[in-house]
Design a protein around this motif. Structure first.
Motif, PDB file in Angstrom:
ATOM      1  N   TYR A  31      62.795 -56.589 -31.710  1.00  0.00           N
ATOM      2  CA  TYR A  31      63.012 -57.633 -30.708  1.00  0.00           C
ATOM      3  C   TYR A  31      62.734 -57.092 -29.307  1.00  0.00           C
ATOM      4  CZ  TYR A  31      65.468 -60.843 -27.598  1.00  0.00           C
ATOM      5  OH  TYR A  31      65.783 -61.690 -26.563  1.00  0.00           O
ATOM      6  N   ASN A  32      63.306 -55.942 -28.995  1.00  0.00           N
ATOM      7  CA  ASN A  32      63.113 -55.367 -27.661  1.00  0.00           C
ATOM      8  C   ASN A  32      61.653 -55.010 -27.408  1.00  0.00           C
ATOM      9  OD1 ASN A  32      65.757 -55.730 -26.844  1.00  0.00           O
ATOM     10  ND2 ASN A  32      66.403 -53.695 -27.470  1.00  0.00           N
ATOM     11  N   ALA A  33      60.944 -54.584 -28.445  1.00  0.00           N
ATOM     12  CA  ALA A  33      59.508 -54.296 -28.294  1.00  0.00           C
ATOM     13  C   ALA A  33      58.739 -55.582 -27.982  1.00  0.00           C
ATOM     14  CB  ALA A  33      58.958 -53.630 -29.553  1.00  0.00           C
ATOM     15  N   ALA A  34      59.087 -56.667 -28.675  1.00  0.00           N
ATOM     16  CA  ALA A  34      58.427 -57.952 -28.424  1.00  0.00           C
ATOM     17  C   ALA A  34      58.750 -58.452 -27.018  1.00  0.00           C
ATOM     18  CB  ALA A  34      58.851 -58.983 -29.467  1.00  0.00           C
TER      19      ALA A  34
ATOM     20  N   SER B 246      44.978 -67.501 -21.995  1.00  0.00           N
ATOM     21  CA  SER B 246      46.193 -66.884 -21.441  1.00  0.00           C
ATOM     22  C   SER B 246      47.431 -67.652 -21.863  1.00  0.00           C
ATOM     23  CB  SER B 246      46.119 -66.820 -19.922  1.00  0.00           C
ATOM     24  OG  SER B 246      45.117 -65.940 -19.517  1.00  0.00           O
ATOM     25  N   TYR B 247      47.362 -68.969 -21.756  1.00  0.00           N
ATOM     26  CA  TYR B 247      48.500 -69.805 -22.145  1.00  0.00           C
ATOM     27  C   TYR B 247      48.838 -69.599 -23.624  1.00  0.00           C
ATOM     28  CZ  TYR B 247      51.346 -73.870 -23.186  1.00  0.00           C
ATOM     29  OH  TYR B 247      52.363 -74.680 -23.612  1.00  0.00           O
TER      30      TYR B 247
ATOM     31  N   LYS C  63      59.483 -56.578 -24.417  1.00  0.00           N
ATOM     32  CA  LYS C  63      58.749 -55.738 -23.473  1.00  0.00           C
ATOM     33  C   LYS C  63      57.290 -56.195 -23.372  1.00  0.00           C
ATOM     34  CE  LYS C  63      57.052 -51.118 -22.631  1.00  0.00           C
ATOM     35  NZ  LYS C  63      56.685 -49.868 -23.235  1.00  0.00           N
ATOM     36  N   GLU C  64      56.665 -56.412 -24.517  1.00  0.00           N
ATOM     37  CA  GLU C  64      55.259 -56.830 -24.533  1.00  0.00           C
ATOM     38  C   GLU C  64      55.081 -58.154 -23.782  1.00  0.00           C
ATOM     39  OE1 GLU C  64      52.056 -57.893 -27.995  1.00  0.00           O
ATOM     40  OE2 GLU C  64      53.514 -56.323 -28.431  1.00  0.00           O
ATOM     41  N   TYR C  65      55.967 -59.100 -24.035  1.00  0.00           N
ATOM     42  CA  TYR C  65      55.925 -60.398 -23.375  1.00  0.00           C
ATOM     43  C   TYR C  65      56.154 -60.261 -21.869  1.00  0.00           C
ATOM     44  CZ  TYR C  65      57.673 -64.971 -21.859  1.00  0.00           C
ATOM     45  OH  TYR C  65      57.889 -66.133 -21.174  1.00  0.00           O
ATOM     46  N   ASN C  66      57.226 -59.526 -21.493  1.00  0.00           N
ATOM     47  CA  ASN C  66      57.546 -59.377 -20.069  1.00  0.00           C
ATOM     48  C   ASN C  66      56.416 -58.703 -19.301  1.00  0.00           C
ATOM     49  OD1 ASN C  66      60.007 -60.672 -20.338  1.00  0.00           O
ATOM     50  ND2 ASN C  66      61.197 -58.791 -20.425  1.00  0.00           N
ATOM     51  N   VAL C  67      55.790 -57.718 -19.913  1.00  0.00           N
ATOM     52  CA  VAL C  67      54.648 -57.059 -19.264  1.00  0.00           C
ATOM     53  C   VAL C  67      53.511 -58.057 -19.097  1.00  0.00           C
ATOM     54  CG1 VAL C  67      52.834 -55.324 -19.612  1.00  0.00           C
ATOM     55  CG2 VAL C  67      55.232 -54.707 -19.969  1.00  0.00           C
ATOM     56  N   LYS C  68      53.257 -58.837 -20.133  1.00  0.00           N
ATOM     57  CA  LYS C  68      52.137 -59.786 -20.078  1.00  0.00           C
ATOM     58  C   LYS C  68      52.342 -60.836 -18.985  1.00  0.00           C
ATOM     59  CE  LYS C  68      49.048 -62.510 -22.877  1.00  0.00           C
ATOM     60  NZ  LYS C  68      47.823 -61.805 -23.124  1.00  0.00           N
TER      61      LYS C  68
ATOM     62  N   SER D 120      52.176 -67.290 -28.005  1.00  0.00           N
ATOM     63  CA  SER D 120      52.286 -66.399 -29.171  1.00  0.00           C
ATOM     64  C   SER D 120      53.331 -65.316 -28.937  1.00  0.00           C
ATOM     65  CB  SER D 120      50.939 -65.753 -29.487  1.00  0.00           C
ATOM     66  OG  SER D 120      50.009 -66.725 -29.883  1.00  0.00           O
ATOM     67  N   LYS D 121      53.316 -64.715 -27.769  1.00  0.00           N
ATOM     68  CA  LYS D 121      54.292 -63.660 -27.450  1.00  0.00           C
ATOM     69  C   LYS D 121      55.712 -64.223 -27.431  1.00  0.00           C
ATOM     70  CE  LYS D 121      51.277 -60.340 -26.167  1.00  0.00           C
ATOM     71  NZ  LYS D 121      50.836 -59.570 -27.278  1.00  0.00           N
TER      72      LYS D 121
END
Length: 186
Positions: free
Chosen positions: A141-144, A24-25, A146-151, A30-31
């Protein structure tokens, strides 16, 4: 024997939790790095545009000496963009520069000789291409983000995110007034 099996099971459970925690870390790292990478692409394209603008301004100056206020607004907006450091500052400076460039293009309409100048046309083509690359970089950038914030918000990864200080990232957003056409006055 039953005690030994209990210890083995406990050790296996702890080992799985540690492996999950490490995974997880590493996934969060990576994100986060993906966000940094895509943000640097926005910065690269904004810098490319900022580098094109002085040539564009000089070309227009040669034709439109009386339009100093519009030309100065482009120069000032470019300087603000160069000095911006955070995504929010860059988004605001980018919006100001877009507005100034829109006013400059209105000025250009008054000078047909300028519109037919090969150097000006080349600069405008490069600027248009750069604008497209900025849009793609912002989308990536915004897609990355979003992916990070969701994770970092999903259970059980939220536990690791909080323990190691992974916080929500901000989107590179347009000014809420961006859909309104700029008010051009001479």
């Amino acid at each position: 024997m039953g005690r030994l099996n209990g210890k083995i099971i406990a050790i296996a459970v702890v080992a799985l939790l540690v492996i999950w925690g490490i995974g997880s870390y590493n996934g969060l790292v990576s994100k986060s790095e993906k966000i940094n990478e895509t943000y640097s692409q926005i910065q690269n394209q904004l810098q490319r545009r900022a580098d094109l603008i002085p040539n564009l301004v000089e070309t227009v100056k040669g034709y439109a000496k009386q339009e100093k206020e519009v030309i100065q607004s482009v120069t000032d907006a470019r300087a603000k963009l160069a000095g911006a450091r955070t995504p929010q500052e860059q988004a605001a400076a980018n919006n100001e520069l877009n507005s100034a460039l829109s006013r400059l293009l209105v000025v250009v309409e008054n000078y047909p000789n300028l519109k037919s100048d090969a150097n000006f046309r080349q600069l405008m083509d490069e600027l248009a291409g750069t604008e497209n690359r900025i849009a793609v970089a912002r989308k990536d950038y915004n897609a990355a983000v979003k992916e990070y914030n969701v994770k970092i918000k999903r259970f059980p990864t939220v536990i690791i995110a909080r323990i190691f200080g992974f916080t929500e990232k901000q989107y590179f957003e347009a000014n809420p007034n961006a859909q309104n056409a700029p008010n051009v006055k001479f």
